[in-house]
Design a protein around this motif. Structure first.
Motif, PDB file in Angstrom:
ATOM      1  N   LEU A   8       1.021  -1.118   0.021  1.00  0.00           N
ATOM      2  CA  LEU A   8       0.151   0.160  -0.029  1.00  0.00           C
ATOM      3  C   LEU A   8       0.848   1.254   0.023  1.00  0.00           C
ATOM      4  CD1 LEU A   8      -2.760  -1.037   2.712  1.00  0.00           C
ATOM      5  CD2 LEU A   8      -2.948  -0.932   0.224  1.00  0.00           C
ATOM      6  N   CYS A   9       0.772   2.196  -0.891  1.00  0.00           N
ATOM      7  CA  CYS A   9       1.392   3.336  -0.820  1.00  0.00           C
ATOM      8  C   CYS A   9       0.528   4.388  -0.796  1.00  0.00           C
ATOM      9  CB  CYS A   9       2.112   3.495  -2.373  1.00  0.00           C
ATOM     10  SG  CYS A   9       3.111   2.018  -2.887  1.00  0.00           S
ATOM     11  N   TYR A  10       0.882   5.334   0.161  1.00  0.00           N
ATOM     12  CA  TYR A  10       0.071   6.455   0.528  1.00  0.00           C
ATOM     13  C   TYR A  10       0.563   7.770   0.099  1.00  0.00           C
ATOM     14  CZ  TYR A  10      -1.450   3.106   3.813  1.00  0.00           C
ATOM     15  OH  TYR A  10      -1.928   1.659   4.467  1.00  0.00           O
ATOM     16  N   GLN A  11      -0.399   8.732  -0.814  1.00  0.00           N
ATOM     17  CA  GLN A  11       0.034   9.680  -1.373  1.00  0.00           C
ATOM     18  C   GLN A  11       0.537  10.912  -0.535  1.00  0.00           C
ATOM     19  OE1 GLN A  11      -2.677  10.887  -4.611  1.00  0.00           O
ATOM     20  NE2 GLN A  11      -3.213   8.677  -5.320  1.00  0.00           N
ATOM     21  N   GLY A  12       1.572  11.665  -0.764  1.00  0.00           N
ATOM     22  CA  GLY A  12       1.713  12.864   0.311  1.00  0.00           C
ATOM     23  C   GLY A  12       0.905  14.169  -0.261  1.00  0.00           C
ATOM     24  N   GLN A  48      -8.944   5.851  -3.532  1.00  0.00           N
ATOM     25  CA  GLN A  48      -8.980   6.784  -2.274  1.00  0.00           C
ATOM     26  C   GLN A  48      -7.490   7.043  -2.125  1.00  0.00           C
ATOM     27  OE1 GLN A  48     -10.467   2.942  -0.307  1.00  0.00           O
ATOM     28  NE2 GLN A  48     -12.476   4.390  -0.219  1.00  0.00           N
ATOM     29  N   SER A  49      -6.791   7.854  -2.770  1.00  0.00           N
ATOM     30  CA  SER A  49      -5.612   8.517  -2.489  1.00  0.00           C
ATOM     31  C   SER A  49      -4.639   7.481  -1.946  1.00  0.00           C
ATOM     32  CB  SER A  49      -5.685   9.522  -1.355  1.00  0.00           C
ATOM     33  OG  SER A  49      -6.458  10.598  -1.819  1.00  0.00           O
ATOM     34  N   THR A  50      -4.545   6.239  -2.383  1.00  0.00           N
ATOM     35  CA  THR A  50      -3.806   5.102  -2.345  1.00  0.00           C
ATOM     36  C   THR A  50      -3.314   4.486  -3.512  1.00  0.00           C
ATOM     37  OG1 THR A  50      -4.683   5.216   0.165  1.00  0.00           O
ATOM     38  CG2 THR A  50      -3.156   3.062  -0.785  1.00  0.00           C
ATOM     39  N   MET A  51      -2.106   4.234  -3.594  1.00  0.00           N
ATOM     40  CA  MET A  51      -1.674   3.489  -4.825  1.00  0.00           C
ATOM     41  C   MET A  51      -1.642   1.833  -4.346  1.00  0.00           C
ATOM     42  SD  MET A  51      -1.498   5.618  -6.988  1.00  0.00           S
ATOM     43  CE  MET A  51      -1.030   4.779  -8.296  1.00  0.00           C
TER      44      MET A  51
END
Length: 400
Positions: A8-12, A48-51
């Protein structure tokens, strides 16, 4: 229990973008796909702003993919997680199976829950309490500690399922490379210039590098050192090209025809003119340098003023307000320091006068250049004979 692990990669700060947010996300997704391409068969998608980076078979190297993704700009945090059905009993069993070993090695823990899918019947506080109670029943030695626990169990109820993982790992931050344009970085081989490249790429700049070599005063090993630095930085910036300029003739000409005290600034102006010409050819909109105010004689305010007016592109100096210890700390963190301190010659240090002028005026610099009518032709020839070296991620460079 059969568990499927994903990244899971969370955008900044991208989440704060307006109408162009989709463009930033599209660029980030493209970068992530390229970074993990050689690690196996992965699916990369966003919601949802996640890759999401999902391995599609058992041969995908999740460990290496995670390492590469941790260097991708645009991500505030990332985590390895397992996904399961949005059923409370399944969530409990999955959390124990995935994080049970880690919980056995700590004394304090807490559960955090995020419920993006509001159709899930349990609210976040209830989910935290119930899952925490289940894990306590499996690990009686544990105690709950809300502030600074040794272990945090995180549950995210999302559209595609329930995601369970440990604490998030900080990401590289910044903006995806390429979303802010393209620049040419002056890579000398020292400590500063790779850090400058890293910092500007972190602000979304795609970049190439330019290096000035002066054989026989500088060796092939010096050039390979710079190639190695460019390769290390490419782990953050992506593939690029290193342009190596044969600078011996212009440098000797300046040495033989210019006042000794003005040599360094005149050389920097000459390099800037060549860099600007190449930057225009490859459609770069700025030049990056590793200069720090007053660090050396050529980096005083007056000297920088003389350097800037040698050409017409913006000159970006991300280290201008940093001291050497701060720059060195960053160099160690990104892995360039040990290569930067290898004792191979740098053309910027040869012919350096013992007492360079620290406050040159533009007028005297222009007067000195007027007395060197042959310099422009030598610069033009050096730019035309530039060597182009492809720099690719994950291809180490062996020093000779």
């Amino acid at each position: 229990m059969n568990m499927k692990e994903i990244i899971l990669c969370y955008q900044g700060e991208m989440v704060l973008k307006g109408l162009n947010k989709a463009s930033f996300e599209s660029t980030l997704a493209k970068i992530l796909r390229y970074r993990v391409k050689s690690c196996g068969n992965f699916k990369v998608y966003r919601a949802q702003s996640t890759m999401y980076i999902e391995p599609l078979d058992e041969f995908a190297d999740v460990d290496e993919a995670y390492r590469r993704v941790s260097k991708v700009f645009g991500l505030a945090a990332l985590s390895r997680a397992v996904v399961c059905d949005k059923n409370f009993e399944t969530i409990c069993e999955t959390a124990e199976a995935y994080l049970g070993d880690a919980l056995r090695g700590v004394k304090t823990f807490k559960v955090e829950a995020k419920r993006s899918d509001k159709t899930f019947p349990m609210k976040s506080p209830e989910l935290c309490a119930e899952l925490g109670g289940y894990l306590l029943s499996k690990h009686p030695h544990l105690r709950v500690k809300v502030k600074d626990p040794q272990m945090t169990v995180m549950v995210e109820i999302r559209d595609y399922g329930a995601y369970i993982h440990g604490p998030k790992t900080p990401g590289a931050g910044g903006l995806p490379v390429g979303t802010s344009g393209r620049a040419l970085n002056m890579l000398s081989g020292g400590i500063d210039s790779p850090v400058a490249a890293y910092r500007m790429a972190r602000r979304g700049l795609a970049l190439h590098h330019i290096h000035f070599a002066s054989p026989p005063y500088t060796s092939e090993r010096a050039k390979m050192k710079v190639h190695s630095l460019a390769q290390i930085v490419s782990g953050y910036t992506g593939n690029c090209v290193l342009y190596v300029v044969p600078y011996t003739a212009p440098q000797e000409y300046i040495r033989d025809h210019a006042p000794d005290v003005l040599f360094t600034v005149l050389m920097r102006r000459s390099m800037m003119r060549i860099a600007s010409r190449i930057a225009h050819e490859i459609e770069c909109d700025a030049i990056i340098t590793g200069e720090s105010l007053a660090q050396v004689a050529s980096q005083t305010l007056k000297a920088l003023q003389c350097t800037d007016c040698a050409q017409d592109l913006p000159i970006l100096r991300p280290l201008i307000g940093m001291d050497k210890s701060e720059i060195t700390e960053t160099a160690r963190a990104i892995g360039t320091f040990e290569t930067s301190i290898l004792p191979y010659e740098d053309c910027c240090t040869i012919f350096t006068p013992p007492h360079p002028k620290t406050k040159p005026s533009v007028e005297e610099i222009l007067e000195a250049e007027a007395a060197m009518p042959g310099l422009a032709e030598l610069e033009e020839k050096a730019a035309a004979e530039v060597e182009r070296i492809a720099v690719r991620q994950n291809e180490p460079v062996e020093l000779l």
